[in-house]
Write a protein that holds these residues in place. Sequence first.
Motif, PDB file in Angstrom:
ATOM      1  N   LEU A   1       0.822  -1.198   0.000  1.00 34.26           N
ATOM      2  CA  LEU A   1       0.000   0.000   0.000  1.00 34.26           C
ATOM      3  C   LEU A   1       0.862   1.257   0.000  1.00 34.26           C
ATOM      4  N   ILE A   2       0.317   2.315  -0.587  1.00 34.77           N
ATOM      5  CA  ILE A   2       1.055   3.576  -0.694  1.00 34.77           C
ATOM      6  C   ILE A   2       0.290   4.701  -0.019  1.00 34.77           C
ATOM      7  N   GLY A   3       1.028   5.766   0.305  1.00 36.60           N
ATOM      8  CA  GLY A   3       0.417   7.007   0.741  1.00 36.60           C
ATOM      9  C   GLY A   3      -0.285   6.992   2.078  1.00 36.60           C
ATOM     10  N   ARG A   4       0.293   6.306   3.074  1.00 33.40           N
ATOM     11  CA  ARG A   4      -0.331   6.289   4.396  1.00 33.40           C
ATOM     12  C   ARG A   4      -0.606   7.724   4.858  1.00 33.40           C
ATOM     13  N   GLN A   5      -1.792   7.952   5.416  1.00 31.57           N
ATOM     14  CA  GLN A   5      -2.254   9.250   5.901  1.00 31.57           C
ATOM     15  C   GLN A   5      -2.611  10.237   4.790  1.00 31.57           C
ATOM     16  N   ARG A   6      -2.650   9.802   3.535  1.00 33.28           N
ATOM     17  CA  ARG A   6      -3.055  10.673   2.431  1.00 33.28           C
ATOM     18  C   ARG A   6      -4.532  10.439   2.150  1.00 33.28           C
ATOM     19  N   PRO A   7      -5.229  11.420   1.545  1.00 35.58           N
ATOM     20  CA  PRO A   7      -6.680  11.292   1.335  1.00 35.58           C
ATOM     21  C   PRO A   7      -7.102  10.021   0.584  1.00 35.58           C
ATOM     22  N   ASN A   8      -6.411   9.675  -0.491  1.00 32.13           N
ATOM     23  CA  ASN A   8      -6.807   8.484  -1.258  1.00 32.13           C
ATOM     24  C   ASN A   8      -6.581   7.205  -0.465  1.00 32.13           C
ATOM     25  N   ARG A   9      -5.538   7.161   0.328  1.00 33.98           N
ATOM     26  CA  ARG A   9      -5.286   5.979   1.162  1.00 33.98           C
ATOM     27  C   ARG A   9      -6.352   5.851   2.237  1.00 33.98           C
ATOM     28  N   MET A  10      -6.774   6.957   2.795  1.00 39.57           N
ATOM     29  CA  MET A  10      -7.818   6.909   3.823  1.00 39.57           C
ATOM     30  C   MET A  10      -9.119   6.353   3.249  1.00 39.57           C
ATOM     31  N   LEU A  11      -9.436   6.725   2.006  1.00 38.80           N
ATOM     32  CA  LEU A  11     -10.625   6.171   1.344  1.00 38.80           C
ATOM     33  C   LEU A  11     -10.485   4.663   1.167  1.00 38.80           C
ATOM     34  N   LEU A  12      -9.300   4.205   0.789  1.00 40.18           N
ATOM     35  CA  LEU A  12      -9.047   2.777   0.616  1.00 40.18           C
ATOM     36  C   LEU A  12      -9.210   2.044   1.948  1.00 40.18           C
ATOM     37  N   ASP A  13      -8.615   2.589   3.003  1.00 43.35           N
ATOM     38  CA  ASP A  13      -8.722   1.969   4.325  1.00 43.35           C
ATOM     39  C   ASP A  13     -10.180   1.877   4.762  1.00 43.35           C
ATOM     40  N   GLN A  14     -10.973   2.901   4.469  1.00 46.29           N
ATOM     41  CA  GLN A  14     -12.396   2.894   4.820  1.00 46.29           C
ATOM     42  C   GLN A  14     -13.153   1.809   4.055  1.00 46.29           C
ATOM     43  N   ALA A  15     -12.773   1.579   2.790  1.00 44.03           N
ATOM     44  CA  ALA A  15     -13.434   0.536   1.991  1.00 44.03           C
ATOM     45  C   ALA A  15     -13.228  -0.841   2.634  1.00 44.03           C
ATOM     46  N   PHE A  16     -12.029  -1.105   3.111  1.00 48.84           N
ATOM     47  CA  PHE A  16     -11.758  -2.383   3.788  1.00 48.84           C
ATOM     48  C   PHE A  16     -12.548  -2.464   5.093  1.00 48.84           C
ATOM     49  N   LYS A  17     -12.577  -1.368   5.830  1.00 49.57           N
ATOM     50  CA  LYS A  17     -13.290  -1.352   7.105  1.00 49.57           C
ATOM     51  C   LYS A  17     -14.781  -1.610   6.890  1.00 49.57           C
ATOM     52  N   ARG A  18     -15.381  -0.940   5.880  1.00 52.73           N
ATOM     53  CA  ARG A  18     -16.813  -1.144   5.585  1.00 52.73           C
ATOM     54  C   ARG A  18     -17.098  -2.590   5.185  1.00 52.73           C
ATOM     55  N   ALA A  19     -16.136  -3.232   4.516  1.00 50.05           N
ATOM     56  CA  ALA A  19     -16.324  -4.623   4.095  1.00 50.05           C
ATOM     57  C   ALA A  19     -16.028  -5.608   5.222  1.00 50.05           C
ATOM     58  N   GLY A  20     -15.553  -5.101   6.359  1.00 58.45           N
ATOM     59  CA  GLY A  20     -15.240  -5.975   7.485  1.00 58.45           C
ATOM     60  C   GLY A  20     -13.991  -6.802   7.261  1.00 58.45           C
ATOM     61  N   VAL A  21     -13.065  -6.298   6.461  1.00 54.43           N
ATOM     62  CA  VAL A  21     -11.839  -7.030   6.139  1.00 54.43           C
ATOM     63  C   VAL A  21     -10.638  -6.310   6.752  1.00 54.43           C
ATOM     64  N   LYS A  22      -9.872  -7.056   7.559  1.00 54.01           N
ATOM     65  CA  LYS A  22      -8.635  -6.504   8.116  1.00 54.01           C
ATOM     66  C   LYS A  22      -7.548  -6.629   7.052  1.00 54.01           C
ATOM     67  N   GLN A  23      -6.890  -5.514   6.758  1.00 52.70           N
ATOM     68  CA  GLN A  23      -5.816  -5.518   5.763  1.00 52.70           C
ATOM     69  C   GLN A  23      -4.596  -6.255   6.306  1.00 52.70           C
TER      70      GLN A  23
END
Length: 199
Positions: free
Chosen positions: A100-122
Amino acid sequence: IGLPSSMWENFAPAMLLEYASEYPTVRIETFFETTSSIARLVEQKVIDFGFLRYEDQVGPGIDMEKVATGSSVCVIPKDHPLATATEITPKDLRGEPLILIGRQRPNRMLLDQAFKRAGVKQTVKIETHTNSSACSYAAHGLGIAILSSFFANLYRHLPVVKRPFVPASKQEFGLATPSGTSSSLAARALMDALKRQIV
């Protein structure tokens, strides 16, 4: 010119080769930096223009011209079982090593939220800050990278496949110039050479 570091390998040389044939006496200085660093260089008028992803860091001292778009894709080693999928969801990536790239950047935060909404731990194997390294790590079988198709397309020569990541996320990219200034003929021509490389 300021460019993301992922554009040094193939994109920038091809653009500069074309430009140098039309403007053989113009001296070019390239800065390969992060989006925020490029924005700062533009604002401070250190560079004539920069290529940026539209993000919150673009301040009032910068004018932007949209020139490209991308969407989130998974970059997968060619021989990986998911390489045959038509699209990839967070649930498909459960337990898979991720790059994964861009920790703490806006696009990365959206990606992290997608995993969280799906109930999947990265399962993050590698955190990196360049698209080029993410693609190279995936090509070497270190995991699956998730990044913009714009940058993934720069690395078609690697032994990887790209698959759309769902939920879809779009990115926009543009040329940033200092507000209230007009670009020189040489700078304008270099911007046009960059646009031609995108097509």
